[in-house]
Design an enzyme around this catalytic site. Structure first.
Site, PDB file in Angstrom:
ATOM      1  N   ARG A 137      45.070  49.408  30.001  1.00 33.34           N
ATOM      2  CA  ARG A 137      45.221  50.338  28.882  1.00 33.34           C
ATOM      3  C   ARG A 137      43.960  51.119  28.521  1.00 33.34           C
ATOM      4  O   ARG A 137      43.968  51.877  27.564  1.00 33.34           O
ATOM      5  CB  ARG A 137      45.735  49.616  27.633  1.00 33.34           C
ATOM      6  CG  ARG A 137      47.135  49.073  27.795  1.00 33.34           C
ATOM      7  CD  ARG A 137      47.609  48.392  26.575  1.00 33.34           C
ATOM      8  NE  ARG A 137      47.455  49.261  25.420  1.00 33.34           N
ATOM      9  CZ  ARG A 137      48.103  49.140  24.303  1.00 33.34           C
ATOM     10  NH1 ARG A 137      48.975  48.178  24.174  1.00 33.34           N
ATOM     11  NH2 ARG A 137      47.899  49.951  23.303  1.00 33.34           N
ATOM     12  N   ASP A 138      42.861  50.931  29.241  1.00 38.33           N
ATOM     13  CA  ASP A 138      41.650  51.690  28.918  1.00 38.33           C
ATOM     14  C   ASP A 138      40.803  51.906  30.170  1.00 38.33           C
ATOM     15  O   ASP A 138      39.594  51.697  30.158  1.00 38.33           O
ATOM     16  CB  ASP A 138      40.850  50.970  27.836  1.00 38.33           C
ATOM     17  CG  ASP A 138      39.875  51.890  27.114  1.00 38.33           C
ATOM     18  OD1 ASP A 138      40.059  53.127  27.169  1.00 38.33           O
ATOM     19  OD2 ASP A 138      38.926  51.378  26.506  1.00 38.33           O
ATOM     20  N   VAL A 139      41.439  52.311  31.269  1.00 40.66           N
ATOM     21  CA  VAL A 139      40.699  52.595  32.500  1.00 40.66           C
ATOM     22  C   VAL A 139      40.046  53.953  32.339  1.00 40.66           C
ATOM     23  O   VAL A 139      40.713  54.974  32.202  1.00 40.66           O
ATOM     24  CB  VAL A 139      41.628  52.582  33.731  1.00 40.66           C
ATOM     25  CG1 VAL A 139      40.862  52.953  34.988  1.00 40.66           C
ATOM     26  CG2 VAL A 139      42.282  51.208  33.900  1.00 40.66           C
TER      27      VAL A 139
END
Length: 89
Positions: free
Chosen positions: A79-81
């Site tokens: 969810r936060d690449v």
């Protein structure tokens, strides 16, 4: 498989802005190479860029890491690449 090593975690309750909140603290491995964003910026400052081969190798490692997360049961979504979260050794 290209995933930051998790060693442990803890929680603590703190006051922030007049509210009581719980912080989660994670202990992970230290990666001296910095982030991918730092590496790209350093190459730009030196007047260069990452080679096509370097970019392909990085892409392959990123895809392998995300694939490993998705293959877990249940699957894990990062969810936060983003460049800041891609660490280099």
């Amino acid at each position: 498989p290209n995933i930051v090593r998790y060693w442990g975690s803890s929680t603590r309750t703190v006051q922030r802005g007049g509210q009581t909140v719980t912080e989660v603290l994670l202990l992970t491995g230290l990666y001296h190479g910095g982030g991918l964003q730092d590496a790209i910026q350093a190459h730009r400052e030196d007047g260069g860029s990452l080679s096509e081969m370097q970019l392909l190798q990085l892409y392959q490692q990123i895809v392998a890491a995300v694939g490993h997360l998705h293959a877990q049961s249940p699957p894990i979504a990062h969810r936060d690449v983003k460049l800041e979260n891609l660490l280099l050794e």
